[in-house]
Design a protein around this motif. Structure first.
Motif, PDB file in Angstrom:
ATOM      1  N   PHE A  83       0.974  -1.467  -0.295  1.00 46.31           N
ATOM      2  CA  PHE A  83       0.301   0.112   0.087  1.00 46.31           C
ATOM      3  C   PHE A  83       1.328   1.326  -0.076  1.00 46.31           C
ATOM      4  O   PHE A  83       0.549   2.329  -0.579  1.00 46.31           O
ATOM      5  CB  PHE A  83      -1.004   0.385   1.102  1.00 46.31           C
ATOM      6  CG  PHE A  83      -1.575   1.403   1.413  1.00 46.31           C
ATOM      7  CD1 PHE A  83      -2.633   1.646   0.488  1.00 46.31           C
ATOM      8  CD2 PHE A  83      -1.545   1.894   2.147  1.00 46.31           C
ATOM      9  CE1 PHE A  83      -3.259   2.096   0.487  1.00 46.31           C
ATOM     10  CE2 PHE A  83      -2.715   3.042   2.063  1.00 46.31           C
ATOM     11  CZ  PHE A  83      -3.433   3.920   1.711  1.00 46.31           C
ATOM     12  N   GLY A  84       1.723   1.528   0.848  1.00 44.48           N
ATOM     13  CA  GLY A  84       2.805   2.797   0.741  1.00 44.48           C
ATOM     14  C   GLY A  84       3.794   2.144  -0.588  1.00 44.48           C
ATOM     15  O   GLY A  84       3.003   3.649  -0.682  1.00 44.48           O
ATOM     16  N   VAL A 111       1.358   4.164  -2.764  1.00 40.57           N
ATOM     17  CA  VAL A 111       0.380   5.839  -2.216  1.00 40.57           C
ATOM     18  C   VAL A 111       2.365   6.386  -3.364  1.00 40.57           C
ATOM     19  O   VAL A 111       1.955   7.551  -3.513  1.00 40.57           O
ATOM     20  CB  VAL A 111       0.423   5.296  -0.435  1.00 40.57           C
ATOM     21  CG1 VAL A 111       0.575   7.299  -0.853  1.00 40.57           C
ATOM     22  CG2 VAL A 111      -0.691   5.386  -0.553  1.00 40.57           C
ATOM     23  N   VAL A 162       1.482   6.772  -6.976  1.00 45.16           N
ATOM     24  CA  VAL A 162       0.999   7.607  -7.110  1.00 45.16           C
ATOM     25  C   VAL A 162       0.713   9.312  -7.055  1.00 45.16           C
ATOM     26  O   VAL A 162       1.481  10.353  -7.357  1.00 45.16           O
ATOM     27  CB  VAL A 162      -0.681   6.929  -6.391  1.00 45.16           C
ATOM     28  CG1 VAL A 162      -1.804   8.408  -6.689  1.00 45.16           C
ATOM     29  CG2 VAL A 162      -1.286   5.984  -6.984  1.00 45.16           C
ATOM     30  N   VAL A 163       1.157   9.464  -5.792  1.00 44.47           N
ATOM     31  CA  VAL A 163       1.694  11.171  -5.665  1.00 44.47           C
ATOM     32  C   VAL A 163       3.419  11.437  -6.415  1.00 44.47           C
ATOM     33  O   VAL A 163       2.825  12.874  -7.405  1.00 44.47           O
ATOM     34  CB  VAL A 163       2.268  10.715  -4.172  1.00 44.47           C
ATOM     35  CG1 VAL A 163       3.350  12.169  -3.580  1.00 44.47           C
ATOM     36  CG2 VAL A 163       1.966  10.754  -2.884  1.00 44.47           C
TER      37      VAL A 163
END
Length: 174
Positions: free
Chosen positions: A66-67, A70, A73-74
Protein backbone atom coordinates in the motif's frame (compact mmCIF):
# COMPACT_ATOMS: atom_id res chain seq x y z
CA UNK A 1 -31.82 -43.28 -5.55
CA UNK A 2 -29.05 -40.72 -4.74
CA UNK A 3 -26.14 -40.33 -7.11
CA UNK A 4 -22.69 -41.12 -5.77
CA UNK A 5 -19.26 -40.83 -7.28
CA UNK A 6 -18.02 -38.72 -10.14
CA UNK A 7 -19.91 -37.66 -13.22
CA UNK A 8 -16.85 -38.81 -15.17
CA UNK A 9 -17.01 -42.64 -15.47
CA UNK A 10 -13.24 -42.89 -16.11
CA UNK A 11 -12.31 -41.36 -12.72
CA UNK A 12 -11.32 -43.66 -9.94
CA UNK A 13 -13.74 -43.86 -7.01
CA UNK A 14 -12.85 -41.46 -4.21
CA UNK A 15 -10.96 -39.05 -6.51
CA UNK A 16 -12.37 -35.52 -6.03
CA UNK A 17 -10.73 -33.75 -8.98
CA UNK A 18 -7.35 -32.23 -9.74
CA UNK A 19 -7.77 -29.19 -7.42
CA UNK A 20 -9.07 -31.07 -4.40
CA UNK A 21 -6.42 -32.34 -1.95
CA UNK A 22 -6.04 -35.99 -1.33
CA UNK A 23 -7.88 -37.18 1.81
CA UNK A 24 -4.62 -37.93 3.68
CA UNK A 25 -2.75 -34.78 2.47
CA UNK A 26 -0.96 -32.56 4.99
CA UNK A 27 -0.77 -28.81 4.21
CA UNK A 28 2.77 -27.50 3.66
CA UNK A 29 4.55 -24.35 2.58
CA UNK A 30 7.89 -24.06 0.84
CA UNK A 31 11.13 -22.25 1.67
CA UNK A 32 11.40 -19.00 -0.27
CA UNK A 33 15.11 -19.61 -0.94
CA UNK A 34 15.46 -23.28 -1.77
CA UNK A 35 11.92 -24.63 -2.18
CA UNK A 36 12.22 -27.25 0.58
CA UNK A 37 8.93 -28.13 2.29
CA UNK A 38 8.23 -26.30 5.55
CA UNK A 39 5.40 -26.25 8.07
CA UNK A 40 2.33 -24.20 7.15
CA UNK A 41 2.97 -20.48 7.61
CA UNK A 42 6.78 -20.85 7.78
CA UNK A 43 8.56 -19.06 4.93
CA UNK A 44 12.12 -20.35 5.39
CA UNK A 45 13.52 -23.81 6.12
CA UNK A 46 15.74 -24.63 9.11
CA UNK A 47 18.93 -24.11 7.07
CA UNK A 48 17.97 -20.61 5.94
CA UNK A 49 16.33 -19.44 9.19
CA UNK A 50 18.62 -20.65 11.96
CA UNK A 51 17.50 -17.92 14.36
CA UNK A 52 13.85 -19.00 13.94
CA UNK A 53 12.88 -15.45 13.06
CA UNK A 54 9.25 -15.19 12.06
CA UNK A 55 8.46 -13.92 8.59
CA UNK A 56 6.59 -10.70 7.95
CA UNK A 57 2.92 -10.77 8.84
CA UNK A 58 0.33 -10.26 6.15
CA UNK A 59 -0.38 -6.81 7.62
CA UNK A 60 3.27 -5.83 7.16
CA UNK A 61 3.34 -7.10 3.60
CA UNK A 62 0.09 -5.39 2.65
CA UNK A 63 1.15 -2.14 4.33
CA UNK A 64 4.40 -2.18 2.37
CA UNK A 65 2.52 -2.72 -0.90
CA UNK A 66 0.00 0.00 0.00
CA UNK A 67 2.83 2.41 0.86
CA UNK A 68 4.48 1.71 -2.49
CA UNK A 69 1.24 2.38 -4.34
CA UNK A 70 0.66 5.64 -2.44
CA UNK A 71 4.21 6.81 -3.15
CA UNK A 72 3.79 5.88 -6.82
CA UNK A 73 0.53 7.82 -7.14
CA UNK A 74 1.99 10.87 -5.35
CA UNK A 75 5.04 10.72 -7.62
CA UNK A 76 2.81 10.45 -10.68
CA UNK A 77 0.82 13.53 -9.61
CA UNK A 78 4.03 15.49 -8.99
CA UNK A 79 5.39 14.62 -12.41
CA UNK A 80 2.03 15.39 -14.05
CA UNK A 81 1.87 18.72 -12.21
CA UNK A 82 5.31 19.67 -13.48
CA UNK A 83 4.39 18.60 -16.99
CA UNK A 84 1.21 20.69 -17.23
CA UNK A 85 2.16 23.78 -15.30
CA UNK A 86 1.63 26.90 -17.30
CA UNK A 87 2.97 30.38 -17.13
CA UNK A 88 1.17 33.59 -17.52
CA UNK A 89 -1.34 35.02 -16.92
CA UNK A 90 -2.06 35.95 -20.50
CA UNK A 91 -4.03 39.04 -21.47
CA UNK A 92 -5.75 39.04 -24.85
CA UNK A 93 -7.72 41.56 -26.85
CA UNK A 94 -9.23 41.83 -30.31
CA UNK A 95 -7.66 44.83 -32.05
CA UNK A 96 -9.59 44.78 -35.32
CA UNK A 97 -12.35 42.76 -36.90
CA UNK A 98 -13.93 43.01 -40.34
CA UNK A 99 -16.17 40.98 -42.58
CA UNK A 100 -14.27 38.56 -44.75
CA UNK A 101 -15.15 36.61 -47.89
CA UNK A 102 -18.23 34.33 -47.91
CA UNK A 103 -19.43 35.27 -44.40
CA UNK A 104 -16.06 34.75 -42.72
CA UNK A 105 -14.21 37.20 -40.52
CA UNK A 106 -10.77 38.82 -40.72
CA UNK A 107 -9.50 39.15 -37.18
CA UNK A 108 -6.45 40.76 -35.56
CA UNK A 109 -5.75 40.22 -31.87
CA UNK A 110 -2.95 40.61 -29.35
CA UNK A 111 -1.77 38.23 -26.66
CA UNK A 112 0.45 39.45 -23.81
CA UNK A 113 2.38 37.22 -21.43
CA UNK A 114 1.98 39.11 -18.16
CA UNK A 115 4.17 36.61 -16.31
CA UNK A 116 7.94 36.64 -15.89
CA UNK A 117 8.72 33.30 -17.57
CA UNK A 118 8.39 32.22 -21.18
CA UNK A 119 5.13 30.41 -21.90
CA UNK A 120 2.61 29.28 -24.47
CA UNK A 121 -0.98 30.55 -24.24
CA UNK A 122 -4.04 28.38 -24.89
CA UNK A 123 -6.57 30.64 -26.63
CA UNK A 124 -10.19 30.34 -27.72
CA UNK A 125 -12.14 32.65 -30.03
CA UNK A 126 -15.86 32.58 -29.27
CA UNK A 127 -18.83 34.10 -31.10
CA UNK A 128 -20.32 35.66 -27.97
CA UNK A 129 -18.10 34.87 -24.98
CA UNK A 130 -19.73 31.51 -24.29
CA UNK A 131 -17.39 28.56 -25.01
CA UNK A 132 -18.71 26.01 -27.50
CA UNK A 133 -17.21 22.85 -28.98
CA UNK A 134 -17.03 24.43 -32.43
CA UNK A 135 -15.04 27.49 -31.27
CA UNK A 136 -11.58 28.04 -32.71
CA UNK A 137 -9.07 26.90 -30.08
CA UNK A 138 -5.32 27.13 -30.59
CA UNK A 139 -1.96 27.59 -28.89
CA UNK A 140 0.29 30.57 -29.50
CA UNK A 141 4.00 30.48 -30.15
CA UNK A 142 6.21 30.73 -27.05
CA UNK A 143 5.99 34.23 -25.60
CA UNK A 144 8.75 35.66 -23.41
CA UNK A 145 7.74 37.21 -20.09
CA UNK A 146 6.12 40.61 -20.74
CA UNK A 147 6.06 40.09 -24.52
CA UNK A 148 3.04 41.17 -26.61
CA UNK A 149 2.42 39.59 -30.01
CA UNK A 150 -0.20 40.54 -32.60
CA UNK A 151 -1.78 37.80 -34.69
CA UNK A 152 -4.02 37.97 -37.75
CA UNK A 153 -6.40 35.19 -38.68
CA UNK A 154 -9.11 34.51 -41.24
CA UNK A 155 -12.13 32.70 -39.78
CA UNK A 156 -14.33 30.85 -42.23
CA UNK A 157 -18.07 31.03 -41.75
CA UNK A 158 -19.37 28.16 -39.57
CA UNK A 159 -21.40 25.60 -41.51
CA UNK A 160 -25.10 25.30 -40.60
CA UNK A 161 -24.68 27.73 -37.70
CA UNK A 162 -25.39 31.42 -37.36
CA UNK A 163 -22.48 33.46 -38.70
CA UNK A 164 -20.19 35.66 -36.66
CA UNK A 165 -21.51 38.79 -35.00
CA UNK A 166 -18.60 41.20 -35.29
CA UNK A 167 -19.64 43.04 -32.10
CA UNK A 168 -19.76 39.87 -29.98
CA UNK A 169 -16.49 38.10 -30.90
CA UNK A 170 -14.24 37.48 -27.90
CA UNK A 171 -10.86 35.92 -27.30
CA UNK A 172 -9.77 34.32 -24.05
CA UNK A 173 -6.23 33.08 -23.41
CA UNK A 174 -5.03 31.15 -20.40
Amino acid sequence: MPMTGSANPTEAPGHKGFLAPEPDAVPVDHCFRCGRETAPGVGLCEEHNRGHLSGPSSTQMHATIFGGIVLGVVGLFLIAGLAVTTTGPFASAITSVSSGPEGGVSLAYTVTNEGQDQGVADCRITRDGVPRPDDLAFRTVALAGGETVTFERELTAPAALPGYDLESLTIVCT
